[in-house]
Design a protein around this motif. Structure first.
Motif, short mmCIF file in Angstrom:
data_model
loop_
_atom_site.label_atom_id
_atom_site.label_comp_id
_atom_site.label_asym_id
_atom_site.label_seq_id
_atom_site.Cartn_x
_atom_site.Cartn_y
_atom_site.Cartn_z
N ALA A 104 -7.59 -11.17 -6.35
CA ALA A 104 -6.40 -11.86 -6.85
C ALA A 104 -5.66 -12.55 -5.70
O ALA A 104 -5.13 -13.65 -5.85
N LYS A 105 -5.65 -11.90 -4.56
CA LYS A 105 -4.98 -12.48 -3.40
C LYS A 105 -5.69 -13.76 -2.96
O LYS A 105 -5.04 -14.77 -2.65
N ALA B 113 -4.92 -16.48 -5.36
CA ALA B 113 -3.55 -16.98 -5.15
C ALA B 113 -3.48 -17.92 -3.95
O ALA B 113 -2.65 -18.81 -3.89
N ASP C 76 0.00 -19.66 -4.37
CA ASP C 76 0.88 -19.08 -5.40
C ASP C 76 1.45 -17.79 -4.82
O ASP C 76 0.84 -16.73 -4.91
N ASN D 233 -5.17 0.08 2.69
CA ASN D 233 -5.15 -1.20 2.00
C ASN D 233 -5.61 -0.98 0.58
O ASN D 233 -6.75 -0.58 0.34
N THR D 234 -4.69 -1.22 -0.36
CA THR D 234 -5.05 -1.02 -1.76
C THR D 234 -4.71 -2.27 -2.57
O THR D 234 -4.50 -2.21 -3.77
N GLU D 235 -4.67 -3.39 -1.89
CA GLU D 235 -4.34 -4.64 -2.57
C GLU D 235 -5.53 -5.11 -3.42
O GLU D 235 -6.66 -4.66 -3.25
N ASP D 236 -5.26 -6.05 -4.30
CA ASP D 236 -6.30 -6.67 -5.13
C ASP D 236 -6.76 -7.92 -4.38
O ASP D 236 -6.17 -9.00 -4.51
N ALA E 143 1.91 -14.67 -7.10
CA ALA E 143 0.64 -14.00 -7.42
C ALA E 143 0.12 -13.25 -6.20
O ALA E 143 -0.43 -12.15 -6.31
N LYS E 144 0.31 -13.83 -5.03
CA LYS E 144 -0.15 -13.18 -3.80
C LYS E 144 0.62 -11.87 -3.57
O LYS E 144 0.03 -10.84 -3.21
N HIS F 267 0.83 -1.21 0.00
CA HIS F 267 0.00 0.00 0.00
C HIS F 267 0.86 1.26 0.00
O HIS F 267 0.57 2.22 -0.71
N ALA G 116 -0.56 -9.29 -5.96
CA ALA G 116 -1.88 -8.78 -5.55
C ALA G 116 -1.74 -7.77 -4.42
O ALA G 116 -2.57 -6.88 -4.25
N CYS G 117 -0.67 -7.93 -3.62
CA CYS G 117 -0.41 -7.00 -2.52
C CYS G 117 0.37 -5.76 -2.96
O CYS G 117 0.77 -4.96 -2.12
N ARG H 269 -4.32 -3.73 11.88
CA ARG H 269 -3.13 -4.58 11.89
C ARG H 269 -2.30 -4.23 13.12
O ARG H 269 -1.23 -3.63 13.04
#
Lengths: 708, 708
Positions: B226-227, B230, A223, B220-223, A226-227, A195, A230-231, A441
């Protein structure tokens, strides 16, 4: 390596040098791996496998890519290296030795797993020792620490760098194993770093697909590339992590050049390479055995009867690194000198920050008095600290998504965010900002804050904030901060059952017992605004200690007897009486209860009670026996009763009885919750009176703690 | 809803019914949302926004898709619903009321945020109440609980189901908000569920992009899709989560039909829909205010002066659900009856498991004696418990990647894994397996184990295992287990500084203080194999309590005086002496130290010491005052000294002095670590002797705890 005279962030590629020295790689790799095997074999223990698997990564980092100065380990603009898989510490220790860190002598290197008390090679890296940036070991922490270190760089760079004068430009490198990518704290930090678009952070994945239980596919088949994408991370693969030094260097250089994302380098390695247990879990945490080590040496053309051999070729391979480091440092010193000449005010401030100093007048920023109306101590915290946070840029203030509750926002605060961020709630980011929205978090918040604090001693003083109960989520990181002597201050609100309706999941009955027992941590519960001022002063003066300031959700009466300097002593007398029958100990949000009970004892029973305020057990323990006896007066035969809606564990040291709670809480509005658990003046007064009667009748004895 | 007579997992689609009733959806949605607004408004607090945003999801779940029986809330094969975003509890409470759960009367529903002590509507859902599967609130826990619930189904189905007789076939549904997807424990559980291919698990994401601090893109700007992919999940998007009941039902049914993966349904919703703060953080945790609620009612054509209105249309919309549930239950009862007739042994075992009973002879499986050679108590744990784990299928035994260290593997154990799994280390999976490799995910391990335990009372008794220090990572989940009265047993090894070289990050100086203070948790430190037997018996008999059995890495002498039944009393006399000058309290791995010191005190100083073993403070507290005095004899003026290399906090209740540690540990081999901290017989004997002298000279006083 050519280092530009002005910018330290655009060094030329190391690849020509890699090619020049590449003939030595095979020999150095073998030497390193055999050395690790010998170091574990000597005392028959330790973690050889990972260190051996990562050898080529180490050469790429320490020989070619990282910018540091072995003879000046505290060089401010050095790259930071974090070994999140801390059990592979021999990896780091051995490179510290080879690259010329003075403290890491050959004798010291060989102290690994010995009974040498002053060894520099403990079972996990420790921040106290030269060349170690953070203490690691509990898995996943290092990833978050690295995020904090990278944030520190971004913040200093945004604040201090000027065109042509990049005085802060270092990169943070973090090694992780399979485990760090499974731990929640690592996953939280990874998501947050993506982020923030921390392009100055590289995580290097020692992908050997082995953990203690066996192959990783026993527990994890995701994966990971890919993770990570995605982050919000760049991903680079290195297929041959055991030998391809050049490929690793290329990946590391690409990572350092990344424009807008942190980088994840997925390096395939083989745990315990060339041993009989290569590629197996057995290579992880045990020496290979003398026959196997001998066999490995024979296979590589080394003499199996010789141990701890570091050949001349190997010594020579690393020998120019101290000089390179000193040159790097000298160029940086010149840069800072020119910078300070051109920007004298900034330069002075930069020096002050590097020295870890606050402006001398910081205490004047705290109000000398407070409104008399009932005030929640979480609000008091804001009254006390926000003027300091606003004025002094050492403070980075974060929250785990509880901004509206914790009152740590100062007027005009700017969020720490990537400058391109435009949120849907209209916040524009800036790396010079000092307010950190960590998201939900808690654990990563505290572990990242440790990283901020570890960047350089007291250059940053991170503040975290959340409900007190959620510091149980963050406890492993709070512990690591205390263990590392980091000044991190945790503003914990909504303590005690007085927080109300949220109920037993949110009411911290037993949590204070942990933090009162935790070494090098101050757990302070102030009773009103004046004591909250004292709590912050104590926290800010504890330059090598972490602090939790534990405050109330609900409004507390402001007491005329409280003293901020009393907090520094841990406990002090609020109301004295010569011929007292009992001492009432009041704490934090319930401090006024003790005063109320004292008054009602007098009015209804003619019993004289003295009252002490006891905000911090650890600070009290630091006082002289004389002071402690003067406050408690138990040696004069006066029994003490503590009033606190927490588990009593630990209060038995100071009190003979307690109005405490030994079950979980209950969901009720705050006042109703106090009533439900017997924290009404009338009920408490009766309990204390009864206790005194039982003492008199011999039914209770001092020295046998009684739960009232 | 047509329910097949044999299988309960292949019900016909609810979509025809959805279309039939769809004319009512708009009215019911508005009614629900206004009811939530009123319920928060009455006491001016609570969390309205999320519940309102999720209204259509609730209708899809409770009206159409979930299989449950409101009048038989404990129906064994019911779908499990977990509200991981527990602060939106009004969402669940209101649907429990509307769908006919008897306990959730209209009056009870209106008790939310009242000061009613017996309210069924606490600030977060609590397992004690009808229709609530797990207590939630601390974010992310529910996701992991849901994974455990789904694993329970898989294990029971693999064990008991036979072709045509799917006696266990329920689905687990878990609501999450943005926060649960940020918390580490949620992320660990998500990764693990994907690995296990739990196709009977659906996570429904209330994607409103708002948390307390503002829009989620602050942090938080993750996908996320997709996560999740994965991590091995199916992903289904629902674009209009506020109104599109049919679309949600379609997604839920697709999720239930998933073949080989868990499903993540990403539902876009609007927090606080139709209020003035719709789509804003302000809608999260505060009532809207009377004017806004009135405005909402007017907008929807409701009377602004009427409150808590549940129209006939709404009542009717849900009215057949109790009957549907009873029909479901009846069919299942018939199925189980037929099953038990065809498979009488399995049927009997199934009934026993449903009753939460162990075979009556379980205690006979524990060895009556143990080898006399020094034995690490972690090994003793295996000797005691592995025969039970092997024989009794109620036990699911997990480890956070420390199989080689924790000794919890029984001969022939089978791993709980997806049956298609073939790992590179040659393990074939089976959902009937009962050994769980959780990966390096301590927190999720314990939270998932809570879910296993919550499936039905004592149908499963989960065992977790790791190093004791890492139960700090897992502490929030351990707490939730204790809070929920779940029988979960944590086998914690490598306690005390005796664990050695791993150093201060792994040496649990202060952690016992937390667990000794934690309500409804037994923290037991057995001193040898005999006491380890006692510890397991205590844990296994505590049907509504969680236990930590805390054992040593290193070998301990086996003592002739120890007694397993002594452990049940928390503490007991090991060596009595009529005219003792001091009582020595020995604990766990250091129990033998107390005996050694007693002997040396006698030999070198002629001082008579009695010795007690004190494995569990909470069990001791449950004894009578008479018993406690008989053990401690402090009321007879005999001072007590506790020997334990932990922070002393809490021992002050039982002892006058302690040989304890008030700093962090040190990386040294176990014996050297003991020596470094003064745990040598000679040194301890001298300290105790000095203390007795100081007492005699009046320099120390009983009642003032002394750190020796």
């Amino acid at each position: 390596m050519a280092i530009g005279p002005v910018s330290q962030s655009n060094g030329a590629s190391a690849l020509p040098l890699v090619r020049q020295l590449s003939n030595d790689h095979d020999h150095v790799l073998k030497t390193f791996r055999l050395l690790i095997s010998d170091l574990c074999q000597q005392f028959g223990g330790g973690h050889p496998g990972g260190a051996i698997g990562m050898a080529a990564i180490g050469i790429a980092l320490w020989r070619y890519v990282m910018r540091y100065a072995p003879h000046s380990p505290d060089y401010f603009n050095r790259d930071r290296f974090v070994l999140s898989n801390g059990h592979t510490c021999l990896f780091q220790y051995t490179f510290l030795h080879l690259t010329g860190y003075k403290a890491m002598t050959f004798e010291q290197l060989k102290s690994y797993h010995s009974d040498r008390v002053d060894a520099l090679c403990p079972g996990h890296p420790e921040i106290e020792h030269e060349g170690i940036e953070v203490t690691t070991g509990p898995l996943g922490q290092g990833v978050a620490n690295a995020v904090g270190l990278a944030m520190a760089t971004k913040n200093l760079a945004a604040k201090f760098n000027r065109p042509g004068y990049e005085v802060v430009s270092n990169h943070t490198w973090c090694m992780v194993g399979d485990a760090c990518l499974q731990e929640g704290v690592g996953l939280e930090a990874i998501s947050f770093a993506g982020h923030l678009k921390l392009n100055n952070l590289t995580v290097i994945y020692d992908n050997n697909q082995i953990t203690c239980d066996g192959s990783v596919d026993l527990t994890n088949t995701e994966d990971i590339n890919a993770k990570m994408r995605a982050c919000g991370w760049n991903v680079i693969d290195v297929e041959d992590g055991c030998y391809d030094v050049e490929g690793i260097v290329q990946a590391l250089e690409k990572a350092r050049a990344a424009q807008d994302k942190p980088t994840f380098i997925n390096v395939r390695t083989v745990i315990g390479l060339d041993s009989k247990v290569e590629g197996m879990a057995a290579a992880h945490g045990a020496a290979f055995g003398a026959p196997d080590v001998a066999e490995m040496k024979k296979k590589h053309g080394f003499n199996p009867d010789e141990h701890f051999v570091i050949s001349d070729v190997t010594r020579k391979f690393f020998q120019d690194l101290p000089a390179r480091g000193e040159s790097l440092l000298q160029q940086w010193n010149e840069l800072v000198e020119q910078y300070s000449a051109k920007y004298p005010e900034l330069g002075a401030e930069f020096q002050q920050r590097m020295r870890g100093e606050l402006p001398p007048n910081w205490k004047d920023l705290i109000p000398s008095s407070f409104p008399e109306k009932p005030t929640a101590s979480r609000a008091s915290s804001g009254l006390v600290f926000n003027p300091i946070a606003k004025a002094i840029e050492s403070f980075m203030v974060g929250t785990a998504d509880l901004s509206p509750s914790v009152n740590m926002i100062w007027p005009g605060k700017v969020d720490f965010q990537h400058p391109d961020l435009r949120t849907t709630c209209n916040i524009n980011g800036n790396y010079a900002g000092r307010y950190i929205h960590f998201g939900v978090r808690e654990h990563a918040m505290c572990a990242i804050s440790n990283g901020l604090a570890a960047f350089a001693p007291n250059t940053f003083i991170p503040i975290t904030s959340s409900f007190f109960m959620f510091y149980l989520y963050a406890a492993p990181a709070v512990r690591m901060g205390a263990l590392q002597h980091l000044q991190v201050i945790h503003a914990a609100t909504h303590d005690s059952i007085g927080m109300g309706e949220d109920g037993p999941t949110h009411q911290p009955i037993e949590l204070a017992a942990l933090y009162r027992a935790m070494p090098n941590l101050l757990y302070i519960r102030p009773g009103d605004s004046e004591e909250t001022a004292g709590a912050w002063i104590a926290a800010l003066e504890a330059k090598k200690t972490s602090t939790i300031i534990s405050t109330s959700r609900h409004a507390l009466p402001q007491l005329k007897q409280t003293r901020r300097d009393g907090v520094a002593q841990g406990a002090y007398v609020l109301e004295e009486a010569d011929h007292a029958a009992v001492t009432l100990i009041g704490v934090g949000a319930e401090l006024s209860f003790a005063l109320d009970v004292a008054q009602q004892l007098k009015e209804t029973k003619g019993v004289v009670a003295r009252v002490i305020s006891f905000p911090c057990q650890r600070l009290f323990e630091q006082q002289s026996l004389e002071y402690k006896r003067g406050v408690l007066r138990r040696h004069q035969g006066i029994p003490a009763v503590v009033i606190e809606p927490y588990a009593p564990n630990g209060w038995e040291r100071y009190a003979d009885a307690g109005i405490s709670i030994r079950r979980f809480g209950h969901s009720l509005p705050g006042k109703a919750a106090y009533k439900f658990f017997g924290y009404e003046t009338r009920v408490m007064t009766a309990k204390v009176g009864d206790y005194l009667d039982r003492l008199e009748r011999g039914e209770a004895q001092r020295g046998e703690f009684v739960d009232l």
